[in-house]
Write an enzyme that holds these catalytic residues in place. Structure first.
Site, PDB file in Angstrom:
ATOM      1  N   LYS A  13      -0.230  -2.888  -0.893  1.00  0.00           N
ATOM      2  CA  LYS A  13       0.050  -1.453  -0.834  1.00  0.00           C
ATOM      3  C   LYS A  13       1.541  -1.152  -0.940  1.00  0.00           C
ATOM      4  O   LYS A  13       1.952  -0.242  -1.665  1.00  0.00           O
ATOM      5  CB  LYS A  13      -0.509  -0.845   0.457  1.00  0.00           C
ATOM      6  CG  LYS A  13      -2.011  -0.775   0.546  1.00  0.00           C
ATOM      7  CD  LYS A  13      -2.481   0.069   1.719  1.00  0.00           C
ATOM      8  CE  LYS A  13      -1.988  -0.475   3.043  1.00  0.00           C
ATOM      9  NZ  LYS A  13      -2.465  -1.837   3.325  1.00  0.00           N
ATOM     10  N   ARG A  88      -4.705   7.056   8.604  1.00  0.00           N
ATOM     11  CA  ARG A  88      -5.185   5.735   8.981  1.00  0.00           C
ATOM     12  C   ARG A  88      -6.613   5.775   9.522  1.00  0.00           C
ATOM     13  O   ARG A  88      -7.245   4.739   9.728  1.00  0.00           O
ATOM     14  CB  ARG A  88      -4.238   5.126  10.020  1.00  0.00           C
ATOM     15  CG  ARG A  88      -4.393   3.638  10.232  1.00  0.00           C
ATOM     16  CD  ARG A  88      -3.341   3.116  11.171  1.00  0.00           C
ATOM     17  NE  ARG A  88      -2.014   3.147  10.589  1.00  0.00           N
ATOM     18  CZ  ARG A  88      -1.508   2.167   9.852  1.00  0.00           C
ATOM     19  NH1 ARG A  88      -2.221   1.090   9.606  1.00  0.00           N
ATOM     20  NH2 ARG A  88      -0.307   2.260   9.363  1.00  0.00           N
ATOM     21  N   ARG A 127       1.544 -17.284   3.783  1.00  0.00           N
ATOM     22  CA  ARG A 127       2.972 -16.956   3.769  1.00  0.00           C
ATOM     23  C   ARG A 127       3.764 -17.855   4.712  1.00  0.00           C
ATOM     24  O   ARG A 127       3.318 -18.179   5.804  1.00  0.00           O
ATOM     25  CB  ARG A 127       3.194 -15.492   4.171  1.00  0.00           C
ATOM     26  CG  ARG A 127       2.821 -14.500   3.107  1.00  0.00           C
ATOM     27  CD  ARG A 127       3.365 -13.123   3.380  1.00  0.00           C
ATOM     28  NE  ARG A 127       2.851 -12.521   4.601  1.00  0.00           N
ATOM     29  CZ  ARG A 127       2.451 -11.243   4.690  1.00  0.00           C
ATOM     30  NH1 ARG A 127       2.490 -10.468   3.632  1.00  0.00           N
ATOM     31  NH2 ARG A 127       2.019 -10.761   5.834  1.00  0.00           N
ATOM     32  N   ARG A 161       4.471 -16.860  10.665  1.00  0.00           N
ATOM     33  CA  ARG A 161       4.553 -15.884  11.744  1.00  0.00           C
ATOM     34  C   ARG A 161       3.221 -15.810  12.477  1.00  0.00           C
ATOM     35  O   ARG A 161       2.156 -16.006  11.874  1.00  0.00           O
ATOM     36  CB  ARG A 161       4.899 -14.498  11.197  1.00  0.00           C
ATOM     37  CG  ARG A 161       6.254 -14.435  10.502  1.00  0.00           C
ATOM     38  CD  ARG A 161       6.605 -13.010  10.129  1.00  0.00           C
ATOM     39  NE  ARG A 161       5.507 -12.339   9.427  1.00  0.00           N
ATOM     40  CZ  ARG A 161       5.575 -11.100   8.947  1.00  0.00           C
ATOM     41  NH1 ARG A 161       6.684 -10.407   9.096  1.00  0.00           N
ATOM     42  NH2 ARG A 161       4.550 -10.561   8.323  1.00  0.00           N
ATOM     43  N   ARG A 172      -7.024  -8.067  12.186  1.00  0.00           N
ATOM     44  CA  ARG A 172      -6.467  -6.904  11.483  1.00  0.00           C
ATOM     45  C   ARG A 172      -7.478  -6.335  10.495  1.00  0.00           C
ATOM     46  O   ARG A 172      -7.576  -5.109  10.322  1.00  0.00           O
ATOM     47  CB  ARG A 172      -5.187  -7.300  10.753  1.00  0.00           C
ATOM     48  CG  ARG A 172      -4.012  -7.590  11.688  1.00  0.00           C
ATOM     49  CD  ARG A 172      -2.853  -8.251  10.961  1.00  0.00           C
ATOM     50  NE  ARG A 172      -2.289  -7.400   9.922  1.00  0.00           N
ATOM     51  CZ  ARG A 172      -1.412  -7.813   9.019  1.00  0.00           C
ATOM     52  NH1 ARG A 172      -1.032  -9.091   9.004  1.00  0.00           N
ATOM     53  NH2 ARG A 172      -0.946  -6.973   8.115  1.00  0.00           N
TER      54      ARG A 172
END
Length: 220
Positions: A13, A88, A127, A161, A172
């Site tokens: 996004k 949201r 990542r 992370r 999430r």
């Protein structure tokens, strides 16, 4: 044009919002940027946001809506905007509708960036970030470092992370499915939602989005 960009974490996004806003010459309004800007400038809204965040609470819908309203009323947004991260949930979508109605303006489209859940997990959980102040980003599959665990740029240690772990990503996604995904159906009933496949090169996804917006504009 006035656009809302929706999609799960890892759908791209932020990247697409920046590219589309540039192509369309409209401001990219990100709720994350709004929160940080208001807190940094110590506006009244920022002070309220900081109190909520320091207490470990999610920002109330009313505060998010107030910040978005303030930003959308600035001169550079008169001819259009791209909303990223707002609304949201359905309550925020309804509030946005009411806000736009008072201004006698309407949304042109809601772009839904669609990406398979497995790909979302692969994108985020893969990542790796450099521990040095440089914060260079690599990916175990898409842009791996030359030497595993070592930054190509400065030789710093690469790490994952905590919020990029597979377990956290799945949580999430659960939040996205229960809170944000319902707004897609909400906007479908208004004939505004357009699904954009988000797999493939960044340029190709941008092209699909622009073509969809052109079709929406031609149909009105």
């Amino acid at each position: 044009m006035r656009i809302v960009l929706v999609g799960p974490p890892g759908a791209g996004k932020g990247t697409q919002a920046t590219r589309l806003a540039g192509k369309l010459s409209i401001p990219h309004i990100s709720t994350g940027d709004l929160f940080r800007a208001n807190i940094s400038r110590q506006t009244e809204l920022g002070k309220l946001a900081k109190v909520s965040m320091d207490a470990g609470n999610l920002l109330p819908d009313e505060l998010t809506i107030a910040m978005a309203k303030d930003r959308m009323q600035q001169p550079d947004a008169e001819s259009g905007f791209l909303l990223d991260g707002f609304p949201r949930n359905v309550s925020q979508a309804e509030a946005l509708d009411e806000l736009l109605k008072t201004e006698a303006i309407t949304l042109d489209a809601v772009l839904d960036l669609e990406v398979p859940e497995g790909e979302v997990i692969k994108r985020i959980a893969g990542r790796r970030i450099c521990r040095s102040g440089s914060a260079h980003v690599f990916h175990v599959s898409y842009s791996p470092p030359k030497k595993q665990g070592v930054c190509d740029v400065c030789g710093g240690e690469l790490y994952q992370r905590d919020d990029d772990s597979e377990e956290t990503v799945r949580k999430r996604l659960e939040v996205y499915h229960t809170q944000t995904e319902p707004i897609i159906e909400y906007y479908k009933t208004q004939g505004l939602a357009v699904t954009i496949p988000s797999l493939g090169p960044v340029d190709e996804v941008t092209r699909r989005a622009l073509e969809a917006l052109e079709r929406e504009d031609d149909g009105k």
